[in-house]
Design a protein around this motif. Structure first.
Motif, PDB file in Angstrom:
ATOM      1  N   GLY A 170       5.005   2.888   6.094  1.00 27.28           N
ATOM      2  CA  GLY A 170       3.652   2.735   6.619  1.00 27.28           C
ATOM      3  C   GLY A 170       3.515   1.649   7.666  1.00 27.28           C
ATOM      4  N   SER A 171       4.613   0.983   8.009  1.00 31.91           N
ATOM      5  CA  SER A 171       4.525  -0.084   9.015  1.00 31.91           C
ATOM      6  C   SER A 171       4.475   0.472  10.436  1.00 31.91           C
ATOM      7  CB  SER A 171       5.694  -1.067   8.874  1.00 31.91           C
ATOM      8  OG  SER A 171       6.929  -0.418   9.105  1.00 31.91           O
ATOM      9  N   GLY A 172       4.800   1.753  10.599  1.00 30.66           N
ATOM     10  CA  GLY A 172       4.698   2.378  11.913  1.00 30.66           C
ATOM     11  C   GLY A 172       6.020   2.636  12.609  1.00 30.66           C
ATOM     12  N   ASP A 214       0.726  -5.956   7.147  1.00 28.33           N
ATOM     13  CA  ASP A 214       0.175  -6.349   5.855  1.00 28.33           C
ATOM     14  C   ASP A 214       0.037  -5.113   4.959  1.00 28.33           C
ATOM     15  OD1 ASP A 214      -2.707  -5.363   5.819  1.00 28.33           O
ATOM     16  OD2 ASP A 214      -2.762  -6.598   7.632  1.00 28.33           O
ATOM     17  N   LEU A 215       0.097  -5.366   3.661  1.00 30.72           N
ATOM     18  CA  LEU A 215       0.137  -4.304   2.661  1.00 30.72           C
ATOM     19  C   LEU A 215      -1.069  -3.375   2.741  1.00 30.72           C
ATOM     20  CD1 LEU A 215       1.814  -3.188   0.339  1.00 30.72           C
ATOM     21  CD2 LEU A 215       0.624  -4.743  -1.187  1.00 30.72           C
ATOM     22  N   ASN A 273       0.601   3.235  -5.854  1.00 30.94           N
ATOM     23  CA  ASN A 273       0.741   2.157  -6.830  1.00 30.94           C
ATOM     24  C   ASN A 273       0.864   0.810  -6.101  1.00 30.94           C
ATOM     25  OD1 ASN A 273       1.710   0.279  -8.773  1.00 30.94           O
ATOM     26  ND2 ASN A 273       2.397   1.981 -10.031  1.00 30.94           N
ATOM     27  N   HIS A 274      -0.249   0.120  -6.019  1.00 29.93           N
ATOM     28  CA  HIS A 274      -0.328  -1.144  -5.284  1.00 29.93           C
ATOM     29  C   HIS A 274       0.651  -2.184  -5.835  1.00 29.93           C
ATOM     30  CE1 HIS A 274      -2.338  -4.051  -2.686  1.00 29.93           C
ATOM     31  NE2 HIS A 274      -2.299  -4.894  -3.702  1.00 29.93           N
TER      32      HIS A 274
END
Length: 178
Positions: A15-17, A107-108, A126-127
Motif C-alpha cells: 500500500g505504499s505505492g 504512514d500506516l 487487521n490493523h
C-alpha cells in the motif's frame, strides 16, 4: 562521472505505492517497469496468495529470491518489489546489486486507505498485524539508498519527487567525481 542508475528498485510496505509510483517513475525516466509479484505470478501461473496458502511463506520467499536474482541483470528498469522482499537479507542483496534502492515510506493509515477491502490483501483488514509487520520490516527498509515520504500525493506527484531526488543525487555525484 556518475550517470543515472541502471536500475531503480522501489521497496516498502504493502500500500505504499510501489507499483503505481513505479509505473509513473518508469514513464518519466523512459525506463521499463517490472513488478516482482506479477512476474512471479506469471512464471508460476498462480497468485501470490495461493503460493502462500499452498506452499507457505518459505517457498514463496525462495521464489522471490529467484526473481530478484533474475532482475539483477536488467538495465533501464524500475522494479516494484513485494512488501517483504527487502526484509530478506539474501533477496535484498540481489535487489541492491547495481541498483539505486528507494524506500517509499508511508504512514500506516495512508496504506490502509489505499488497500482494497476485497480480501485480496488479507492482512489489510487487521490493523494490529499490519502495525507489527511494518515495525518488523522498517529496519530493512531503512537500508535503502533513498527514502521518500509517499504518504501524500498522487502516484505522479510522488514519482516526480523521486525523479527529482535521483537527479539531485546524480548531479551531486558528478560534482564529487570531479
Amino acid at each position: 562521472m556518475a550517470e543515472a542508475p541502471l536500475r531503480i528498485v522501489l521497496v516498502g510496505f504493502m500500500g505504499s505505492g510501489k507499483s503505481s509510483v513505479g509505473r509513473e517513475l518508469a514513464r518519466r525516466l523512459g525506463y521499463r517497469f517490472e513488478d516482482m509479484d506479477r512476474r512471479i505470478e506469471r512464471r508460476l501461473g498462480r497468485s501470490i496468495a495461493s503460493i502462500f496458502e499452498e506452499q507457505g511463506e518459505e517457498a514463496f520467499r525462495a521464489e522471490e529470491y529467484r526473481e530478484a536474482a533474475s532482475l539483477a541483470g536488467l538495465e533501464g528498469a524500475v522494479v516494484a518489489t513485494g512488501g517483504g522482499a527487502f526484509a530478506q537479507a539474501k533477496t535484498r542483496d540481489a535487489l541492491s546489486k547495481g541498483a539505486l534502492t528507494i524506500w517509499l515510506r508511508c504512514d500506516l493509515e495512508a496504506m490502509r486507505r489505499r488497500l482494497p477491502a476485497d480480501g485480496t490483501r488479507p492482512l489489510a483488514g487487521n490493523h494490529v498485524i499490519m502495525q507489527a509487520l511494518l515495525a518488523q520490516r522498517e529496519p530493512s527498509y531503512r537500508l535503502a539508498d533513498i527514502t521518500v515520504d509517499a504518504s501524500e500525493g498522487t502516484p505522479a506527484e510522488v514519482a516526480k519527487r523521486v525523479a527529482h531526488l535521483i537527479e539531485q543525487r546524480t548531479t551531486e555525484s558528478r560534482h564529487t567525481d570531479r
